[in-house]
Motif scaffolding. Sequence first.
Motif, short mmCIF file in Angstrom:
data_model
loop_
_atom_site.label_atom_id
_atom_site.label_comp_id
_atom_site.label_asym_id
_atom_site.label_seq_id
_atom_site.Cartn_x
_atom_site.Cartn_y
_atom_site.Cartn_z
N GLU A 90 0.82 -1.21 0.00
CA GLU A 90 0.00 0.00 0.00
C GLU A 90 0.85 1.27 0.00
N TYR A 91 1.85 1.35 0.89
CA TYR A 91 2.63 2.59 0.95
C TYR A 91 3.52 2.76 -0.27
N LYS A 92 4.04 1.66 -0.83
CA LYS A 92 4.89 1.76 -2.01
C LYS A 92 4.06 2.13 -3.25
N ALA A 93 2.85 1.59 -3.34
CA ALA A 93 1.97 1.91 -4.47
C ALA A 93 1.51 3.36 -4.39
N LYS A 94 1.16 3.80 -3.19
CA LYS A 94 0.70 5.18 -2.99
C LYS A 94 1.80 6.17 -3.38
N ILE A 96 3.91 6.01 -5.71
CA ILE A 96 4.02 6.22 -7.17
C ILE A 96 2.66 6.43 -7.84
N GLY A 97 1.61 6.61 -7.04
CA GLY A 97 0.30 6.96 -7.59
C GLY A 97 -0.58 5.81 -8.01
N ILE A 98 -0.34 4.63 -7.49
CA ILE A 98 -1.20 3.47 -7.80
C ILE A 98 -2.13 3.24 -6.61
N LYS A 99 -3.40 3.09 -6.90
CA LYS A 99 -4.41 2.87 -5.85
C LYS A 99 -4.45 1.40 -5.45
N VAL A 100 -4.59 1.13 -4.16
CA VAL A 100 -4.75 -0.24 -3.67
C VAL A 100 -6.21 -0.43 -3.27
N VAL A 101 -6.83 -1.46 -3.83
CA VAL A 101 -8.24 -1.74 -3.57
C VAL A 101 -8.34 -3.08 -2.86
N TYR A 102 -9.07 -3.10 -1.75
CA TYR A 102 -9.29 -4.35 -1.01
C TYR A 102 -10.64 -4.92 -1.41
N VAL A 103 -10.66 -6.19 -1.82
CA VAL A 103 -11.89 -6.83 -2.28
C VAL A 103 -12.20 -8.06 -1.43
N ASP A 104 -13.47 -8.40 -1.39
CA ASP A 104 -13.95 -9.56 -0.64
C ASP A 104 -13.54 -10.84 -1.39
N PRO A 105 -12.74 -11.72 -0.76
CA PRO A 105 -12.26 -12.91 -1.47
C PRO A 105 -13.26 -14.07 -1.52
N GLN A 106 -14.43 -13.89 -0.90
CA GLN A 106 -15.40 -14.99 -0.84
C GLN A 106 -15.80 -15.45 -2.24
N TYR A 107 -15.72 -16.74 -2.48
CA TYR A 107 -16.07 -17.43 -3.72
C TYR A 107 -15.06 -17.24 -4.86
N THR A 108 -13.99 -16.47 -4.66
CA THR A 108 -13.03 -16.26 -5.75
C THR A 108 -12.30 -17.54 -6.13
#
Length: 187
Positions: A90-94, A96-108
């Motif tokens: 998260e901090y390394k992506a931020k 350089i301007g890349i957004k980190v999105v957290y998604v629900d892993p259920q059923y993936t």
Amino acid sequence: MQERRRELQKALILTKGGKGRNKKLQALNRLKEKETNFVKTYNHTLSKRVVDFAKQNKVEEIHLEKLTSEGLGNTILRNWSFYQLQQDIEYKAKRIGIKVVYVDPQYTSQMCSKCGHIAKENRPKEIKGQEYFKCIKCKNEMNADHNASINIARLKEGESLKTKYEEQKRLEEEFFKSKLIESIDTI
């Protein structure tokens, strides 16, 4: 490292006090520090590779599972600091301007990344083990983690596969009911 830790802890049981115990505690603490440093370095290296890959491929978002301790065993939680890894990414992506999105892993891990069919039977563990995925609908075969990661990458922020799964089950039930009624009508 864990084997060495177990040996040191066993040795501590036999010593109740004195200099022997203190020396063994020092050894245990040094080992714990080495293990912590190893995990920290490994997470740093891994997070750097993830963010560099995203940057090279001009990715706008990095999708990560919204992990909780509920689905994971204590052994995994003890051995892998996923929270620290997520924070590093998260901090390394931020930076350089890349957004980190957290998604629900259920059923993936149960959803086919090719046709979208969700079923527990897509993960036939008795055939080839935990890492195996085969869709019962389109026969797509691949590594289960790779399949799940594709599904995670496609999810939008706040989106859940639970609603898709429930809708799929509802449609399947309606289909079977209609077929049952048709077969009764022909009798």
